[in-house]
Write an enzyme that holds these catalytic residues in place. Structure first.
Site, mmCIF file in Angstrom:
data_model
loop_
_atom_site.group_PDB
_atom_site.id
_atom_site.type_symbol
_atom_site.label_atom_id
_atom_site.label_comp_id
_atom_site.label_asym_id
_atom_site.label_seq_id
_atom_site.Cartn_x
_atom_site.Cartn_y
_atom_site.Cartn_z
ATOM 1 N N ASN A 151 -52.343 -8.254 -19.138
ATOM 2 C CA ASN A 151 -51.212 -7.666 -18.392
ATOM 3 C C ASN A 151 -51.518 -7.349 -16.932
ATOM 4 O O ASN A 151 -50.610 -7.221 -16.126
ATOM 5 C CB ASN A 151 -50.684 -6.419 -19.119
ATOM 6 C CG ASN A 151 -51.689 -5.307 -19.192
ATOM 7 O OD1 ASN A 151 -52.890 -5.557 -19.268
ATOM 8 N ND2 ASN A 151 -51.226 -4.079 -19.183
ATOM 9 N N GLU A 249 -60.090 1.367 -22.963
ATOM 10 C CA GLU A 249 -58.758 1.727 -22.464
ATOM 11 C C GLU A 249 -57.759 0.999 -23.345
ATOM 12 O O GLU A 249 -57.751 -0.226 -23.367
ATOM 13 C CB GLU A 249 -58.656 1.280 -20.998
ATOM 14 C CG GLU A 249 -57.275 1.375 -20.435
ATOM 15 C CD GLU A 249 -56.701 2.729 -20.665
ATOM 16 O OE1 GLU A 249 -55.596 2.797 -21.219
ATOM 17 O OE2 GLU A 249 -57.365 3.723 -20.325
ATOM 18 N N GLU A 461 -62.560 5.124 -15.785
ATOM 19 C CA GLU A 461 -62.686 3.980 -14.893
ATOM 20 C C GLU A 461 -62.188 4.388 -13.500
ATOM 21 O O GLU A 461 -61.439 5.337 -13.349
ATOM 22 C CB GLU A 461 -61.815 2.824 -15.389
ATOM 23 C CG GLU A 461 -62.221 2.340 -16.764
ATOM 24 C CD GLU A 461 -61.703 0.949 -17.057
ATOM 25 O OE1 GLU A 461 -62.310 -0.016 -16.584
ATOM 26 O OE2 GLU A 461 -60.687 0.834 -17.757
HETATM 27 N N1 LIG Z 1 -53.895 -0.996 -22.917
HETATM 28 C C1 LIG Z 1 -53.561 -2.102 -22.335
HETATM 29 O O1 LIG Z 1 -53.591 -2.193 -21.139
HETATM 30 C C2 LIG Z 1 -53.175 -3.256 -23.156
HETATM 31 C C3 LIG Z 1 -52.706 -3.104 -24.434
HETATM 32 N N2 LIG Z 1 -52.360 -4.191 -25.152
HETATM 33 C C4 LIG Z 1 -51.816 -3.979 -26.503
HETATM 34 O O2 LIG Z 1 -52.396 -4.915 -27.361
HETATM 35 C C5 LIG Z 1 -51.413 -5.704 -28.016
HETATM 36 C C6 LIG Z 1 -51.962 -7.086 -28.270
HETATM 37 O O3 LIG Z 1 -52.410 -7.682 -27.068
HETATM 38 P P1 LIG Z 1 -53.686 -8.594 -27.086
HETATM 39 O O4 LIG Z 1 -53.843 -9.300 -25.794
HETATM 40 O O5 LIG Z 1 -53.645 -9.437 -28.315
HETATM 41 O O6 LIG Z 1 -54.849 -7.487 -27.172
HETATM 42 P P2 LIG Z 1 -56.335 -7.688 -27.588
HETATM 43 O O7 LIG Z 1 -56.928 -6.358 -27.775
HETATM 44 O O8 LIG Z 1 -56.425 -8.658 -28.686
HETATM 45 O O9 LIG Z 1 -56.958 -8.404 -26.289
HETATM 46 C C7 LIG Z 1 -57.657 -7.750 -25.259
HETATM 47 C C8 LIG Z 1 -58.941 -8.526 -24.945
HETATM 48 O O10 LIG Z 1 -59.825 -8.463 -26.064
HETATM 49 C C9 LIG Z 1 -60.212 -9.776 -26.446
HETATM 50 N N3 LIG Z 1 -60.525 -9.836 -27.874
HETATM 51 C C10 LIG Z 1 -59.720 -10.153 -28.912
HETATM 52 N N4 LIG Z 1 -60.414 -10.118 -30.077
HETATM 53 C C11 LIG Z 1 -61.670 -9.755 -29.774
HETATM 54 C C12 LIG Z 1 -62.862 -9.534 -30.544
HETATM 55 N N5 LIG Z 1 -62.888 -9.684 -31.872
HETATM 56 N N6 LIG Z 1 -63.978 -9.169 -29.897
HETATM 57 C C13 LIG Z 1 -63.985 -8.999 -28.576
HETATM 58 N N7 LIG Z 1 -62.895 -9.220 -27.783
HETATM 59 C C14 LIG Z 1 -61.762 -9.581 -28.376
HETATM 60 C C15 LIG Z 1 -59.014 -10.605 -26.064
HETATM 61 O O11 LIG Z 1 -59.322 -11.975 -26.020
HETATM 62 P P3 LIG Z 1 -58.186 -13.120 -26.065
HETATM 63 O O12 LIG Z 1 -56.861 -12.488 -25.907
HETATM 64 O O13 LIG Z 1 -58.556 -13.947 -24.923
HETATM 65 O O14 LIG Z 1 -58.380 -13.807 -27.363
HETATM 66 C C16 LIG Z 1 -58.690 -10.008 -24.703
HETATM 67 O O15 LIG Z 1 -59.577 -10.495 -23.725
HETATM 68 C C17 LIG Z 1 -50.237 -5.642 -27.069
HETATM 69 O O16 LIG Z 1 -49.050 -5.921 -27.713
HETATM 70 C C18 LIG Z 1 -50.341 -4.227 -26.596
HETATM 71 O O17 LIG Z 1 -49.780 -3.367 -27.527
HETATM 72 C C19 LIG Z 1 -52.496 -5.450 -24.641
HETATM 73 C C20 LIG Z 1 -52.949 -5.654 -23.368
HETATM 74 C C21 LIG Z 1 -53.306 -4.557 -22.521
HETATM 75 O O1 LIG Z 2 -49.846 1.627 -14.061
HETATM 76 C C1 LIG Z 2 -50.774 1.095 -13.485
HETATM 77 O O2 LIG Z 2 -50.813 1.013 -12.242
HETATM 78 C C2 LIG Z 2 -51.928 0.523 -14.257
HETATM 79 C C3 LIG Z 2 -51.552 0.147 -15.640
HETATM 80 C C4 LIG Z 2 -52.643 -0.477 -16.391
HETATM 81 O O3 LIG Z 2 -53.763 -0.456 -15.998
HETATM 82 C C5 LIG Z 2 -52.388 -1.161 -17.657
HETATM 83 O O4 LIG Z 2 -51.248 -1.279 -18.077
HETATM 84 O O5 LIG Z 2 -53.364 -1.650 -18.266
#
Ligand SMILES: NC(=O)C1=CN([C@@H]2O[C@H](COP(=O)(O)OP(=O)(O)OC[C@H]3O[C@@H](n4cnc5c(N)ncnc54)[C@H](OP(=O)(O)O)[C@@H]3O)[C@@H](O)[C@H]2O)C=CC1
Ligand SMILES: O=C(O)CCC(=O)C(=O)O
Length: 480
Positions: A151, A249, A461
């Protein structure tokens, strides 16, 4: 093995992966952004070995060397912000101004940590014993594994890579599979910044393979992760089992409280920006809009109208306010929660439908629900889409209690003209970040970022607080 033009960067060399992955534009699924290498476990181990070999040398680099490299990286990012912002919007789907803004933020982060590299300091203390001197200093941790989500394809990598390098660590960076373009562009800039071979390594590929290899390898002494709760828990477990440092995070279910005495236009603006901009795909997004009774009808009317007026469209088209959802599976998750909210008795007052535009993309009209209850499942779980739920509250105390009634604790916002309530809320909101008359999302780059409860784990962070994670403290006793 195909020859992709976007290879992995390991030990100072660009290396083809064992496969490749197509990067598709969510605004127009006919638009192929490019093909990107995919590493397997042995290639990831090669990157870890390179970072491990480079670690002692980089730990002894001078602050000036580190500052120069980071400053060069920051300058190039800033000079190319329009081009990189377009790439980011094309692969992730946030609007062009949001994409360019994020790239500028990444540039500023590198510049900030260039200066932080010069400001490293310690403490000299008197001992309780005569003739003994004590020094407390910070040293690099070693090899750090950085796992980032889709994201914020350049800002989150920047706020992990820049402090890691500034404090003398070597890096293995694994970006999210959905957004390799910004990661690769950033790596290409870093590759020309004068860092010794192996100090920075990019390994693209699936989390289950590349990410897992980082979790398993004892040479990776610290893991910084942003993403889902489930994956974060795996990171924590793996790190604890082998004694590595970790920092997680993992999102939020952030409240935006609106009190009777709030300025209506400010409140509507905070909610529209906080809940729907960046298509709601921010861990700091406001999704629970907690509103006291006196202003509820007026706010509902104004917010419904503002939500209906939002222009959803191609991320790169002028005038688009809300870009597409990042991919099919996130869109399916958003739609599942919209259906659940309806089934739970929430009243849909705006949006909630997919949109068909001239080009095929994952378009969703932001959804606003009224008359929700904080106990409803869609008010408990992070949806990570443009979905907001209005929850009525009796008074300030009730609103505060509802705001804190969540498993998460990342950001918490209030709109009010009362200094008394604003001050009380700042003190009593159970969140890592509190916003008064500002959207919950959209933070500064030079101050700590992180949350409490289920949102975060480990040291903060960003800002000077980043030193806590990317260094280890040494206490030295000397008897001259
Ligand atoms: N807090 C935040 O900022 C975020 C929260 N989310 C939440 O997560 C949900 C799913 O998103 P998603 O992208 O699938 O989140 P993930 O937690 O799956 O992905 C985050 C990162 O972790 C990696 N990853 C996945 N599986 C593993 C593993 N077994 N070991 C180590 N690393 C791993 C992913 O790799 P890859 O995707 O490349 O396979 C990606 O680089 C969203 O719908 C949202 O609710 C998502 C993004 C950001
Ligand atoms: O709100 C922001 O500026 C940062 C948000 C963020 O880091 C995230 O969604 O992972």
């Amino acid at each position: 093995m195909s020859q992709t033009s976007h290879a992995n960067f390991i030990a100072g060399q660009w290396l083809q992966g064992s496969g490749e992955r197509a990067n598709i534009n969510p605004s127009d699924t006919n638009d192929l952004v490019g093909h990107y290498a995919q590493a397997d476990a042995p290639q990831t181990e090669r990157a870890i070995a390179a970072a491990h070999a480079a670690a002692p040398g980089w730990a002894m680099s001078t602050p000036q060397q580190r500052a120069d490299a980071l400053d060069r990286i920051g300058s190039e990012i800033l000079a190319r912000k329009d081009e990189l912002g377009e790439l980011l919007s094309r692969e992730e789907g946030k609007t062009r101004p949001e994409g360019v803004g994020e790239v500028a933020r990444a540039g500023a982060i590198f510049k900030f940590f260039a200066q932080e590299a010069l400001r490293q300091c310690g403490d000299k203390l008197a001992s309780v014993r005569p003739g003994v001197e004590i020094e407390v200093t910070r040293e690099p941790v070693g090899v750090v594994g950085l796992i980032t989500p889709w994201n914020f394809p350049i800002a989150i990598p920047a706020w992990k890579i820049a402090p890691a390098l500034a404090f003398g660590n070597t890096v293995v960076f694994k970006p999210a599979e959905l957004v390799p373009g910004s990661a690769w562009a950033l790596a290409e800039i870093i590759s020309r910044s004068g860092l010794p071979d192996g100090v920075f390594n990019l390994v693209m590929g699936p989390g289950s393979v590349v990410g897992q290899a980082l979790l398993n390898d004892a040479r990776v002494q610290a893991l910084s992760f942003t993403g889902s709760v489930g994956t974060g828990q795996r990171v924590a477990q793996a790190a604890v089992m082998r004694g590595a440092k970790f920092q997680l995070e993992m999102g939020g279910k952030n409240p935006q409280v609106v009190l009777d005495d709030a300025d209506l236009a400010t409140a509507v603006n905070c909610i529209i920006q906080g809940a729907f901009y960046s298509t709601g795909q921010r861990c700091t997004a406001a999704s629970r809009i907690i509103v006291t009774k006196g202003i509820y009808p007026k706010l509902l009317e104004a917010l419904t109208q503002a939500t209906r007026e939002l222009r959803v469209g191609h991320a790169l088209e002028a005038g688009t306010q809300i870009g597409p959802v990042v991919d099919e599976s996130q869109l399916a998750q958003d739609l599942r929660y919209i259906a659940l909210a309806k089934a739970e008795g929430a009243r849909l007052v705006a949006g909630g439908d997919t949109l068909t535009l001239a080009q095929p993309g994952h378009y969703l009209q932001p959804a606003l629900f009224a008359d929700c209850d904080n106990a409803m499942q869609h008010c408990r779980d992070e949806i990570f889409g443009p979905v907001a739920s209005l929850i009525p509250a009796d008074n300030y105390e009730h609103a505060l209690a509802l705001a804190n009634d969540t498993p998460f604790g990342l950001a918490s916002g209030i709109c009010t003209s009362s200094l008394k309530h604003a001050s009380h809320f700042k003190r009593h909101a159970q969140a890592g970040m509190v916003m008064v008359n500002l959207p919950t999302a959209g933070v500064d780059y030079h101050v700590p970022f992180g949350g409490r409860k289920g949102s975060s784990m480990g040291p903060r962070e960003q800002g000077s607080y980043a030193a806590e994670f990317y260094t280890t403290v040494k206490t030295s006793y000397l008897c001259p």
